[in-house]
Design an enzyme around this catalytic site. Structure first.
Site, short mmCIF file in Angstrom:
data_model
loop_
_atom_site.label_atom_id
_atom_site.label_comp_id
_atom_site.label_asym_id
_atom_site.label_seq_id
_atom_site.Cartn_x
_atom_site.Cartn_y
_atom_site.Cartn_z
N ARG A 215 15.32 16.68 25.56
CA ARG A 215 13.97 17.02 25.61
C ARG A 215 13.39 17.05 24.34
O ARG A 215 12.20 17.06 24.05
CB ARG A 215 14.28 18.56 26.35
CG ARG A 215 14.43 18.60 27.80
CD ARG A 215 15.22 19.85 28.29
NE ARG A 215 15.29 19.85 29.70
CZ ARG A 215 16.41 19.31 30.36
NH1 ARG A 215 17.30 18.78 29.74
NH2 ARG A 215 16.43 19.50 31.52
N SER B 121 16.80 23.08 40.00
CA SER B 121 17.19 22.00 39.12
C SER B 121 16.31 22.11 37.85
O SER B 121 15.20 21.96 37.92
CB SER B 121 17.12 20.57 39.90
OG SER B 121 16.87 19.53 39.07
N ASP C 122 28.23 21.93 35.29
CA ASP C 122 29.14 20.92 34.51
C ASP C 122 30.29 21.36 33.75
O ASP C 122 31.06 20.41 33.51
CB ASP C 122 27.79 20.76 33.11
CG ASP C 122 26.86 19.86 33.37
OD1 ASP C 122 26.71 19.40 34.19
OD2 ASP C 122 25.77 19.89 32.63
N LYS D 184 26.83 13.82 41.38
CA LYS D 184 27.09 13.60 39.97
C LYS D 184 27.56 12.49 39.64
O LYS D 184 27.50 11.62 40.29
CB LYS D 184 28.12 14.66 39.27
CG LYS D 184 27.59 16.36 39.37
CD LYS D 184 26.59 16.45 38.73
CE LYS D 184 26.03 18.24 38.70
NZ LYS D 184 25.07 18.32 37.98
#
Ligand code: DC
Length: 720
Positions: A37, A176, A377, A404
């Site tokens: 990002r 999400s 994760d 994933k």
């Protein structure tokens, strides 16, 4: 600038031993989510943005290359990445943008590309090409962009045809962060307001960074959810330090909890609430975990002895993230503050930063809801903790794990089973019945010597195993943690190369904290022209291993003798030279005592001199010692020569002896007279010291009339 996708190479197969406690401290790579990002928001800022501590994984490299392809100017000096951009700089790329294995790159870039005129094609590797993009395509289409992919679930390649966008209000069915980010990025180009309402708060990094860039953004928390609104406005450049990735820190924190007698400190970790749910889970399981928020951390400091990923946590007096985004400029301000990303430039840390300390201790089962660990994760690491705990842990609502990098739900269950605990999938839930570790059936008494009686007899914990991560980086790292926690013995992890997508220094860090890992050692011997160099190079490349050409070492000594006027037959003088010379066998270059001799060691003169040098027992002793040191330093590798399987590495994992018909070998060595090749072979085979012979347990391949690929495939098949 482009990194040219020079993806760091990691071994495909790694052997990790249990039996050693872990200790010390380290820094994990910069947070992957924040890194992606920061590059994208940096590309949108009007001017030059500075990012320090960027993740060095392949996934983030993909985003870096992509923003360059979209028109930003990117420069990476190894410490600081500068991104010079602005909306008027950005344009549709000339060709397809390769996102590799990175779903984050593809989803975020889809949002960004929706804002430009022109067509952007986003492609990925085989695993990414099987991941659905429909959840990101739907809102972008609703805003007016044309987004197409394969089939109903919009599989990559993804084609995004940018357009004049209209703001929308979007409430994703499944919370999400990637979908939210794509919509917000597109919203920066849209007319009117764009808002995303998520029922469960997901990682807030896009909001944090947009706020740092002075975007027109508002964030409002509502119960467990959040609404984020953006309007189009110019962004200003950002100066940020990326904190350590908590999802990578999770592997070390769990390792400290489950490997007997361990204690580890992971420094400078992002500690925002949406990313540290796994720490609450571990605490609930009874783990001894401590979080020191705002802990000082000098910018750019390594893992104590240089093994660190280099991400610093130092921050300057940068601007806070306004508008409710949770970035806390000033958190973690430390000795590195003055260093900034560039001299005199203040850098803001994105979000809260903490040092996390964890220690071995008994764990008990718990119930973990998907909402506690958005993005899931940390599930592979937590599953290893559950496998070591007493009782059955239930992971509730894990369906998203199926899409994933692999079907991670099945992969986690496979790993748990392989390591000797028990896993079961019930609908979207995963149940892990732990073995109780050294605290299990044997009780605390049995844990006096946690590893049992040395022969593993008293060991009640995980067992060593063989596991194929199928290229999924998090599964490979979770397997490494399980292997460290397993009793005495070595576990074999295949598909390890995928770790390069997110944590290239993982193995170095594992060794840094005291873990034992090695790679396979493959010995390739044979006469001149048998194809050793070509084959060993290809085998090394396919396996992600380093390669050592020992012939180049003998040649370098022969060259140095000739260069110094020493007669190659003068055994004592050549031996002295071999013992004293500094030899770097490369690649890329062969260097002896500072002289680059890569080409010079292949001359007719050296060809004639080298057999006498190689027949000198004292020279051999000096070089064999260095060859063993090389393998120890690399943890293994592909080593080619004449005596590798017989003398240098009699315990190699695989020994190969290559041969070929004499006329074929002479043809391959066209530059050397055929009687020269034959003479050298004879000398090499008949000398007293380590003659060229096939080791008894070596596999023989005649490479006459066979392609390199065929030979390499055969060698790899023996490793399976
Ligand atoms: O592989 P090559 O042709 O570059 O090797 C040069 C010489 O070095 C060769 O004549 C034999 C010798 N050699 C050796 O004796 N032992 C090794 N392990 C490698 C090479």
């Amino acid at each position: 600038m482009s990194s040219g996708h020079d993806r760091p190479v990691l071994p495909e197969t790694v052997l990790v031993a249990g039996g050693a406690p872990l200790g010390g401290e380290l820094r994990v790579p910069g947070d992957k989510s924040i890194s992606h990002r920061a590059l994208i928001v940096g590309a949108l800022g009007e001017g030059t943005s500075l990012v320090r501590g960027l993740s060095d994984g392949d996934d983030v490299r993909r985003t870096l290359d992509a923003v360059a392809a979209l028109g930003a100017e990117v420069h990476d000096d190894g410490e600081v990445v500068t991104v010079t951009g602005g909306r008027s700089f950005l344009h549709a790329p000339l060709g397809p943008v390769d996102c590799g294995n990175s779903g984050t790159s593809m989803r975020l870039l889809a949002g960004l590309a929706a804002g430009f005129a022109g067509v952007t094609v986003l492609v990925g590797d085989a695993s990414l090409s099987a991941r659905p993009m429909d959840r990101v395509a739907a809102p972008l289409r609703a805003m007016g962009a044309k987004v197409t992919g394969n089939g109903l679930r919009c599989l990559p390649p993804l084609t995004v045809n940018g357009a004049s966008l209209e703001g929308i209000t979007w409430a994703p069915e499944v919370a999400s962060a990637q979908v939210k980010s794509a919509v917000l990025l597109a919203g920066l180009f849209a007319a009117g307001e764009t808002s995303v309402r998520e029922q469960l708060r997901t990682r807030p990094h896009t909001e944090e960074l947009l706020a740092l860039a002075d975007a027109d953004i508002e964030v409002a928390d509502e119960g467990a959810g959040r609404t984020v609104r953006v309007r189009s406005s110019p962004l200003r450049p950002i100066h940020v330090v990326v904190p350590g990735d908590p999802s990578q820190a999770a592997f070390w924190i769990v390792a400290a909890c489950v490997v007997p007698k361990s204690a580890l400190r992971v420094r400078g970790v992002y500690a925002g609430e949406t990313r540290t749910g796994f720490l609450s889970v571990l605490r609930r399981m009874g783990a001894r975990v401590r979080l020191d928020e705002g802990a000082p951390g000098p910018a750019g400091e390594g893992a104590g002895d240089g093994a660190g990923a280099g991400a610093g946590t130092g921050v300057g007096d940068g601007d806070g993230a306004g508008a409710g985004a949770r970035a806390r400029a000033g958190a973690g301000a430390g000795a590195g503050a003055g260093a900034g990303a560039r001299r005199g430039t203040a850098c803001s840390s994105v979000g809260a930063v903490a040092d996390v300390t964890a220690q071995w201790g008994p764990l008990s089962a718990t119930v973990i809801d998907a909402s506690e660990i958005p993005s899931l994760d940390e599930v592979p690491a937590l599953a290893v903790a559950a496998a070591c705990a007493v009782g059955t842990t239930r992971f509730v609502g894990m369906g998203e794990l199926r899409v994933k990098e692999s079907d991670r739900l099945r992969a986690v269950a496979r790993l748990v089973d392989a390591a000797g605990a028990r896993a079961r999938i019930e609908g979207d839930d995963l149940l892990v019945e732990g073995v109780g570790g050294a605290w299990g059936a044997g009780g605390l008494a049995g844990a006096g010597d946690a590893w049992g009686a040395g022969d593993g007899g008293g060991w009640k914990g995980l067992r060593h195993f063989r596991f194929d991560s199928e290229g999924d980086h998090r599964m490979a790292m979770a397997a490494a943690v399980a292997a460290l926690a397993a009793g005495p013995g070595e576990s074999r992890i295949d598909g390890f190369g995928g770790v390069a997508t997110s944590y290239p220094a993982f193995l170095a860090h594992l060794r840094h904290v005291g873990g034992h890992a090695r790679v396979q050692l493959i010995a390739i011997d044979g006469p001149a022209g048998s194809g050793k160099s070509t084959v060993s190079r290809a085998v090394a490349e396919r396996l992600g291993l380093e390669r050592l050409d020992t012939g180049a070492m003998y040649r370098a000594v022969a060259w140095a003798a000739l260069d110094r006027g020493i007669d190659p037959q003068d055994a004592p003088s050549v031996a002295e030279l071999a013992h004293e010379a500094l030899i770097d066998p490369g690649p890329p270059d062969v260097v002896i005592d500072g002289a680059v001799v890569t080409g010079a060691i292949r001359t007719a003169e050296v060809n004639r001199a080298v057999s006498a040098v190689a027949a000198n027992p004292s020279v051999r002793a000096a070089l064999v010692e260095r060859q063993r040191a090389w393998a120890a330093a690399h943890g293994g590798g592909v080593v080619e020569g004449r005596d590798i399987g017989t003398v240098v590495f009699p315990d190699a994992d695989l020994k190969v002896f290559l041969t070929a018909a004499a006329d074929e070998r002479a043809r391959r060595r066209r530059d050397e007279p055929s009687d020269g090749v034959a003479r050298r072979d004879e000398l090499d085979s008949t000398r007293a010291a380590s003659p060229l012979v096939q080791a008894e347990d070596a596999r023989l391949i005649d490479t006459t009339c066979r392609s390199v690929e065929e030979v390499v495939d055969e060698i790899l098949s023996w490793l399976r």
